[in-house]
Design an enzyme around this catalytic site. Structure first.
Site, short mmCIF file in Angstrom:
data_model
loop_
_atom_site.label_atom_id
_atom_site.label_comp_id
_atom_site.label_asym_id
_atom_site.label_seq_id
_atom_site.Cartn_x
_atom_site.Cartn_y
_atom_site.Cartn_z
N ASP A 246 -0.08 -4.47 4.56
CA ASP A 246 -1.06 -4.73 3.74
C ASP A 246 -1.85 -3.39 3.35
O ASP A 246 -2.21 -2.63 4.23
CB ASP A 246 -2.02 -5.99 4.24
CG ASP A 246 -3.07 -6.13 3.08
OD1 ASP A 246 -2.76 -6.65 2.12
OD2 ASP A 246 -4.39 -6.07 3.44
N GLU B 17 2.76 -2.19 0.85
CA GLU B 17 1.96 -2.68 -0.36
C GLU B 17 1.47 -1.28 -0.89
O GLU B 17 0.60 -0.63 -0.06
CB GLU B 17 1.00 -3.52 -0.14
CG GLU B 17 0.23 -4.00 -1.34
CD GLU B 17 -1.00 -4.90 -1.12
OE1 GLU B 17 -1.11 -5.96 -1.89
OE2 GLU B 17 -1.37 -5.13 -0.13
#
Length: 704
Positions: free
Chosen positions: A347, A383
């Site tokens: 993330d 990401e």
């Protein structure tokens, strides 16, 4: 358990955490600025503190001690003494029970109370709070990680054959009434043969789970009657979320992974190392903040009272500190070795790659993983953005990492919405986004292609809502993206109009066909295979209810509905076609320089007249039809494929390039039930909003 010693032996400074050796437990905790550390032991219920023992030694900034006769199941926490000087970045407060950052299992849940905060009074966070927080804190549990893996072998699916299914562990199965109530929403359900069979039918090769690390239910959500559903608010990097274990055993995770491996599927964990649940400088003191705030978090230089926030969550983990980087690496290796997970999705990966001068593909984080003999062999996905300066880093990660490609998402959505001028963008996405990733010998799999993900509209809502509807999130619809490149195709939200419904289903199939026909790694959002809807909510992070859960019933948006069954069947056919035809999943970027057949390059682009696209054709804003031809050598000869895509609102006639080849129509989004057929004509009628795949095989003997 026999009586425990009333004091600790010196023990060792490594490994960090609580480690059982069969005769006792070694405790080791890093803190560069602490003055004293107390180990707090609790009764079996985790409510009563039964002992408080000083860690007797400190070596290389690691406090450590050994407790003879201690065994797995022991419940513990820490109290850390040191200066309380927020203006210098130090927030030690021994009145706060702290969770071991290396705790591998948790006992109890976080109960919000002002006692969890290290400060109190009119001076704000400069004040000092003397209330004991132990009653409101979860505690760590000493574990034994022994497990019989039997003949388990990781599937090691090649990247070019990987098909990822992104899903939420709880949401995947909480509504499955064919499972025992206690197992729904847990790893036990993920291990159930019926769940695995569903994934196998789709052709999925990897299950990517939203965060399963233990996470906090954010106070602002609890006070609004909502819940943190997605789990991007980490409370522990080693311990799983307790709610995801039906019987409280860590082995439940191992069983699920072993069964998925046996079915040929890999497991990828979405991990959140960029921030924690302790939020900003005015957040609670639960673990890292009270252990060594100035080491674990990035603080504003010259204003160390305040956190740097490049994550949008109040704090940013200080990955550049060697001990903090060690914690992240130890966590990754723990999940990779003790649970045998096959990969990680990071993330806000840009935040992890930040050095003092900004994002760096040669940062310590990336270098540490790339040289690691265990982690470097796993599937690593980033990401590639955060909210800090220069935070958008799509295509700039180092070799060995793949990246979520939001350019693919947006260009595919816009093309099938009928936007003008999308031929070049769509062509680039079909070709693996080589302009972004074809550097440093990276491969097409570096692009994780998706049309929908957990963050944003579902596939069904993408064709059902022109605007978001996040009112149930309690933020007056201010949250979530406003520009989703969506279209309701005639009526906002649910409708009974058969014309609108048919159009929506056709466009969904066309987008899915584009996804599975593009080079790169396809990722499907869980539930999109049967038209799951979130009612227009494109930021359902706080909706732990039927807005987010997968519907296994036979109503609209359910797996048992007629549309749901049909769409699942179509995806299964599309993924089977991808597996069967190498031209759909090349392991290398194609640039039209190789000729598998004379005068037939490996990739070519055509217009509806069967003519190569000219510069004028590429930049024609009204060009909404594209023909992609790819060719590849196979054991059977040379495979040539045509992908015909009509994003316009009118039916079109398409002249086939190389009409004399023995073309087979393999898949047609306009006729999803049509079986494979021989193409008899040189001109194909391509309906509006549809895609078609044609394949021809030129045998070796026919190439002479």
């Amino acid at each position: 358990m026999p009586p425990l010693a009333d004091r600790l032996l010196p023990g060792r400074p490594d490994p960090l955490g609580a480690s059982w050796d069969g005769l006792g437990v070694n405790f080791a905790l890093f803190s560069a600025h602490a003055e004293r550390v107390e180990l707090c032991l609790f009764d079996a219920a985790g409510r009563r503190e039964v002992a408080r023992l000083d860690l007797p030694e400190c070596t290389d900034e690691v406090f450590h001690g050994y407790l003879p006769e201690a065994r797995p199941g022991l419940i513990y926490g820490y109290r850390v003494h040191g200066p309380y000087r927020p203006e210098q970045g130090h927030r030690f407060n021994p009145n706060k029970l702290l969770l071991d950052p290396y705790a591998k299992q948790l006992h109890g849940t976080l109960r919000w109370t002002d006692a969890l905060y290290g400060f109190r009074g009119p001076r704000g966070d400069l004040g000092f709070d003397r209330r004991d927080s132990a009653a409101a804190m979860p505690k760590g549990v000493v574990t034994d990680d022994a497990f019989n893996w039997g003949d388990d072998r990781p599937p090691n699916v090649p990247w070019d054959k990987t098909f990822i299914y992104e899903t939420h562990l709880r949401g995947l199965s909480v509504l499955r009434d064919d499972l025992a109530p206690r197992e729904r929403g847990t790893f036990a359900a993920l291990a159930d043969p019926r769940v695995i069979e569903h994934l196998q039918k789709l052709g999925v090769t990897a299950v990517e789970l939203l965060p399963v690390h233990a996470f906090a239910q954010d106070r602002f959500l609890v006070e609004k009657g909502l819940r943190n559903y997605w789990g991007y608010s980490t409370l522990s990097f080693f311990a799983p979320e307790p709610r995801y274990l039906s019987q409280g055993s860590l082995d439940e995770i191992r069983v699920a992974i072993r069964r998925l491996h046996a079915a040929g599927m890999e497991v990828i964990l979405d991990v959140v190392y960029n921030h924690t649940c302790e939020a900003s400088e005015t957040g609670p003191t639960l673990s890292w903040r009270g252990i060594d705030n100035s080491s674990y978090y990035r603080l504003i230089p010259g204003e160390e009272r305040r956190n740097i926030d490049e994550t949008g969550c109040g704090n940013t983990v200080n990955i550049t500190h060697p001990r903090v980087l060690q914690m992240v690496m130890d966590s990754l290796r723990y999940w990779a070795t003790s649970f045998r997970v096959d990969g990680f999705r990071f993330d806000l990966g840009s935040a992890l790659g930040r050095e003092a001068h900004g994002f760096d593909p040669g940062s310590g984080f990336f270098d540490a993983i790339r040289q690691d003999p265990v982690l470097s062999r796993l599937k690593l996905i980033s990401e590639p953005w955060d909210i800090g300066p220069g935070g958008y880093q799509l295509g700039n990660h180092p070799p060995g990492f793949s990246e979520w490609n939001d350019r693919f998402r947006d260009d595919v959505r816009r093309f099938w919405r009928g936007d003008s001028g999308l031929r070049p963008g769509l062509a680039a996405r079909l070709a693996g986004s080589s302009e972004l990733f074809d550097r440093r010998r990276r491969r097409p799999w570096a692009s994780i292609n998706f049309v929908a993900a957990h963050d944003g509209f579902t596939l069904h809502d993408l064709v059902s809502f022109s605007t978001k509807d996040n009112l149930r999130n309690g933020e007056n619809n201010r949250d979530g993206h406003d520009d989703n490149h969506s279209n309701n195709w005639g009526e906002e939200g649910p409708t009974g109009d058969p014309v609108v419904l048919a159009r929506r289903e056709r466009i969904k199939r066309a987008m899915l066909m584009t996804l599975l026909g593009s080079h790169g790694t396809p990722m499907l959002l869980g539930g999109d295979e049967f038209g799951r809807t979130q009612g227009g909510n494109n930021n359902a992070y706080c909706q732990d209810n039927d807005i987010s859960w997968l519907d296994w019933g036979d109503g609209p948006g359910g797996s048992g509905s007629a549309d749901g069954i049909a769409l699942s069947h179509f995806i299964a056919r599309a993924s089977a076609a991808r597996r069967a035809h190498p031209t759909l999943r090349s392991a290398s970027f194609l640039h039209g320089q190789d000729e598998p057949l004379p005068d037939i390059p490996d990739v070519s682009w055509f217009d509806e007249g069967g003519e190569p696209l000219t510069p004028e054709g590429w930049h024609d804003p009204q060009g909404r039809l594209l023909v992609l031809r790819r060719a590849a050598r196979t054991d059977a000869g040379v495979e040539v494929s045509l992908l015909l895509l009509n994003g316009g609102a009118e039916d079109r006639a398409v002249t086939l390039p190389l009409p004399a080849l023995p073309w087979i129509s393999v898949l047609d989004s306009a006729e999803p039930l049509a079986e494979e057929r021989v193409v008899q004509t040189a001109i194909e009628a391509l309906p509006r909003h549809s895609a078609r795949l044609l394949v021809a095989i030129v045998a070796q003997e026919d190439q002479a």
